[in-house]
Design a protein around this motif. Structure first.
Motif, short mmCIF file in Angstrom:
data_model
loop_
_atom_site.label_atom_id
_atom_site.label_comp_id
_atom_site.label_asym_id
_atom_site.label_seq_id
_atom_site.Cartn_x
_atom_site.Cartn_y
_atom_site.Cartn_z
N ILE A 236 77.75 -57.37 20.53
CA ILE A 236 76.35 -57.31 20.97
C ILE A 236 75.59 -58.53 20.48
CG2 ILE A 236 74.20 -56.00 20.76
CD1 ILE A 236 76.00 -53.47 20.51
N THR A 237 75.80 -58.91 19.22
CA THR A 237 75.13 -60.09 18.68
C THR A 237 75.56 -61.35 19.41
OG1 THR A 237 75.04 -59.01 16.51
CG2 THR A 237 74.69 -61.39 16.57
N PHE A 238 76.84 -61.45 19.73
CA PHE A 238 77.34 -62.62 20.46
C PHE A 238 76.69 -62.72 21.83
CE2 PHE A 238 80.47 -64.59 23.33
CZ PHE A 238 80.60 -65.82 22.72
N ILE A 239 76.56 -61.60 22.53
CA ILE A 239 75.92 -61.60 23.85
C ILE A 239 74.46 -62.05 23.73
CG2 ILE A 239 75.14 -60.09 25.72
CD1 ILE A 239 77.80 -58.54 25.32
N MET B 253 78.06 -73.10 24.06
CA MET B 253 79.09 -72.09 24.38
C MET B 253 80.42 -72.42 23.70
SD MET B 253 77.75 -69.69 26.03
CE MET B 253 76.40 -70.01 24.93
N ILE B 254 80.76 -73.70 23.65
CA ILE B 254 81.99 -74.09 22.96
C ILE B 254 81.90 -73.73 21.48
CG2 ILE B 254 83.36 -76.08 22.22
CD1 ILE B 254 82.75 -77.32 24.99
N THR B 255 80.76 -74.05 20.86
CA THR B 255 80.57 -73.73 19.45
C THR B 255 80.60 -72.23 19.20
OG1 THR B 255 79.20 -75.72 19.23
CG2 THR B 255 79.02 -74.07 17.49
N LEU B 256 79.88 -71.47 20.00
CA LEU B 256 79.88 -70.01 19.83
C LEU B 256 81.26 -69.41 20.07
CD1 LEU B 256 76.51 -68.94 21.49
CD2 LEU B 256 77.12 -68.78 19.08
N SER B 257 82.00 -69.93 21.04
CA SER B 257 83.34 -69.40 21.32
C SER B 257 84.30 -69.68 20.17
CB SER B 257 83.88 -70.00 22.61
OG SER B 257 83.06 -69.62 23.69
N ILE B 258 84.23 -70.86 19.60
CA ILE B 258 85.10 -71.19 18.46
C ILE B 258 84.75 -70.28 17.28
CG2 ILE B 258 85.61 -72.96 16.73
CD1 ILE B 258 85.40 -75.01 19.02
N PHE C 265 86.03 -65.77 13.69
CA PHE C 265 85.56 -64.54 13.06
C PHE C 265 86.44 -63.34 13.42
CE2 PHE C 265 80.99 -66.36 13.05
CZ PHE C 265 81.29 -67.13 11.94
N ILE C 266 86.89 -63.28 14.67
CA ILE C 266 87.77 -62.18 15.08
C ILE C 266 89.10 -62.24 14.34
CG2 ILE C 266 89.12 -61.25 17.01
CD1 ILE C 266 86.71 -61.89 18.81
N ILE C 267 89.63 -63.45 14.17
CA ILE C 267 90.89 -63.59 13.43
C ILE C 267 90.70 -63.18 11.98
CG2 ILE C 267 92.55 -65.29 12.56
CD1 ILE C 267 92.24 -66.72 15.29
N LEU C 268 89.60 -63.60 11.35
CA LEU C 268 89.34 -63.22 9.96
C LEU C 268 89.18 -61.71 9.82
CD1 LEU C 268 86.84 -66.01 8.87
CD2 LEU C 268 89.22 -65.75 8.16
N ALA C 269 88.50 -61.08 10.78
CA ALA C 269 88.33 -59.62 10.74
C ALA C 269 89.66 -58.90 10.92
CB ALA C 269 87.34 -59.20 11.81
N THR C 270 90.50 -59.43 11.79
CA THR C 270 91.82 -58.82 12.01
C THR C 270 92.68 -58.91 10.76
OG1 THR C 270 91.68 -59.41 14.34
CG2 THR C 270 93.86 -58.86 13.48
N VAL C 271 92.65 -60.04 10.09
CA VAL C 271 93.42 -60.21 8.85
C VAL C 271 92.90 -59.25 7.78
CG1 VAL C 271 93.93 -61.82 6.97
CG2 VAL C 271 94.12 -62.57 9.34
N ALA C 272 91.58 -59.12 7.67
CA ALA C 272 91.02 -58.19 6.69
C ALA C 272 91.44 -56.75 7.00
CB ALA C 272 89.49 -58.30 6.67
N ALA C 273 91.42 -56.37 8.26
CA ALA C 273 91.84 -55.01 8.63
C ALA C 273 93.32 -54.79 8.32
CB ALA C 273 91.57 -54.76 10.11
N SER C 274 94.13 -55.82 8.53
CA SER C 274 95.56 -55.66 8.25
C SER C 274 95.83 -55.49 6.76
CB SER C 274 96.34 -56.86 8.78
OG SER C 274 96.11 -58.00 7.97
#
Length: 156
Positions: free
Chosen positions: A80-83, A122-127, A132-141
């Motif tokens: 939601i924040t990203f949108i 958009m390039i900056t926000l996408s990177i 952030f998604i990768i960091l969150a996935t690693v934390a969840a794992s």
């Protein structure tokens, strides 16, 4: 009698070398391997299904696992924040494009400047989103909680 069972007592049941140690969250609830897997899917699902993956996981696990629920909420809040950031940056790029047009009186200059600013944003926000998604996935794992930077908590 096998040598491993020779001198065992109840304390030895807490530690088993063949099994990873158990993980617990702040409330004392055990975090199982299924919990970590679904917590990871809540984040990785953003790449495949967008906000639908964490939303579905949230509704399935909201009463079952606080760990998975918290990760699904974090992923939804991030989306939601990203949108909002995308629409906000789009508005800024359009306003700057109109300002350049007003100063230069060249419509193409305003459009080009606005488009380039929007594209760079958009390039900056996408990177940032991918990292952030990768960091969150690693934390969840690892059985840890993760809060996305620059994320507004819309969902409790």
């Amino acid at each position: 009698m096998p040598a491993d069972d020779y001198d065992r007592d109840d304390r030895d049941d807490e530690y088993d070398r063949r099994r990873p140690p158990r993980k617990y969250d702040e409330e004392g609830t055990e975090i199982t391997s299924d919990d970590t897997m679904w917590g990871m899917f809540a984040h990785l699902g953003l790449f495949l299904l967008g906000f639908l993956a964490p939303l579905i996981i949230f509704f399935i696990y909201k009463d079952k696992s606080p760990f998975v629920t918290r990760h699904a909420k974090a992923a939804l809040n991030h989306t939601i924040t990203f949108i909002l950031f995308v629409f906000g940056w789009m508005l800024v790029a359009v306003l700057i494009g109109f300002a350049v047009y007003g100063v230069s009186q060249e419509p193409i200059a305003g459009g080009v400047v606005g488009y380039i600013l929007f594209l760079l944003g958009m390039i900056t926000l996408s990177i940032c989103q991918i990292v952030f998604i990768i960091l969150a996935t690693v934390a969840a794992s690892k059985g840890q909680y993760y809060r996305y930077p620059m994320s507004i908590s819309f969902i409790g």
